[in-house]
Write an enzyme that holds these catalytic residues in place. Structure first.
Site, short mmCIF file in Angstrom:
data_model
loop_
_atom_site.label_atom_id
_atom_site.label_comp_id
_atom_site.label_asym_id
_atom_site.label_seq_id
_atom_site.Cartn_x
_atom_site.Cartn_y
_atom_site.Cartn_z
N GLU A 52 0.84 -1.21 0.00
CA GLU A 52 0.00 0.00 0.00
C GLU A 52 0.87 1.26 0.00
OE1 GLU A 52 -3.31 0.62 -0.25
OE2 GLU A 52 -3.46 -1.48 -0.76
N CYS A 217 -17.85 -1.54 -17.43
CA CYS A 217 -17.97 -1.33 -15.98
C CYS A 217 -19.24 -1.96 -15.40
CB CYS A 217 -17.95 0.17 -15.68
SG CYS A 217 -18.15 0.52 -13.92
#
Ligand code: SF4
Length: 256
Positions: A52, A217
């Protein structure tokens, strides 16, 4: 052609039914989501945290070799905490934003000293550590500990901004509060790790900056920006500061 967004504030849209959104996201993730990235294997808090931090401001393809080299030299909190800062910075060379490496080193030392080398499992304790903001803390909790914690990194922010049709700059305090509420509202109790990964993937691969691939999407039927044809204009840029305007009167004299 770019459509012009009206400058006036738009009312913020209500949130969708979270179950419906989660179903669409999971179906898409199971079929198309990325599952073979190095940090998606053996998802320990240490590996999730490291990935991250490396992925902040840096692309996946650049991060992969750094991530692997870093783990070879510092496989766990203990080895990172015991290392001299110089060797951590050396491994970071080329990745940029060196404060990230300094904070990693500092945080490893604090986890060793204050938590016996074990990652804390609460949002507050994680957020207290250097270099761990609310979204990184949420990613560690959801992906490594499988707790239903919300994330709102750059990718997720873009998806939610468009989904909700937020026409204000998302960096504004009020907009951020709204986006965090949306992120929390949509985070599921089950599979929070897959959900977090799916939302980040959606932002990184489909709902990209500039021109998103809305036809691929899973959220296209509900996405306000897409339905209004303004997805390319969102997220809205930070408004420029208006320069003060001065009025002056000039007199010219001419000799005749
Ligand atoms: S429909 Fe388009 S703009 Fe909306 S979330 Fe999906 S990719 Fe993004």
């Amino acid at each position: 052609m770019k459509l012009k967004i009206p400058l006036m504030k738009q009312p913020k849209s209500p949130f969708l039914d979270p179950k419906r959104l989660q179903k669409l996201i999971f179906t898409w993730f199971d079929r198309y989501g990325r599952k073979n990235l190095p940090w998606q294997q053996n998802k320990t808090p240490y590996r999730v945290w490291l990935s991250e931090v490396m992925l902040q401001q840096t692309q996946v393809s650049t991060v992969i070799p750094y991530f692997e080299r870093f783990l070879q030299q510092f496989p766990d909190i203990e080895s990172l905490a015991n290392a001299p800062l110089d060797s951590v910075l050396h491994l970071w060379t080329g990745l940029g934003y060196y404060s990230r490496a300094r904070n990693l080193h500092k945080t490893a030392g604090l986890i060793k000293k204050n938590f016996a080398g074990i990652f804390p499992e609460t949002l507050d304790a994680l957020e207290d550590l250097p270099g761990i903001g609310r979204s990184t803390a949420g990613a560690i909790l959801s992906i490594a500990f499988k707790k239903p914690a919300a994330i709102l990194d750059g990718n997720v922010k873009r998806v939610l901004t468009r989904l909700q049709g937020l026409t204000e700059w998302p960096g504004e305090k009020e907009s951020l509060t709204y986006l965090w509420k949306a992120a929390i509202h949509y985070t599921p109790l089950n599979r929070p790790d897959d959900y977090a990964q799916a939302m980040m993937d959606l932002g990184a691969t489909i709902c990209v900056r500039g021109t998103p691939s809305c036809e691929k999407c899973p959220l296209k039927k509900y996405c306000i920006a897409h339905l209004q044809g303004i997805e390319k204009n969102l997220p809205r840029q930070k408004p420029k500061k208006k320069l003060p305007v001065r009025h002056a009167t000039l007199f010219f004299y001419s000799k005749k």
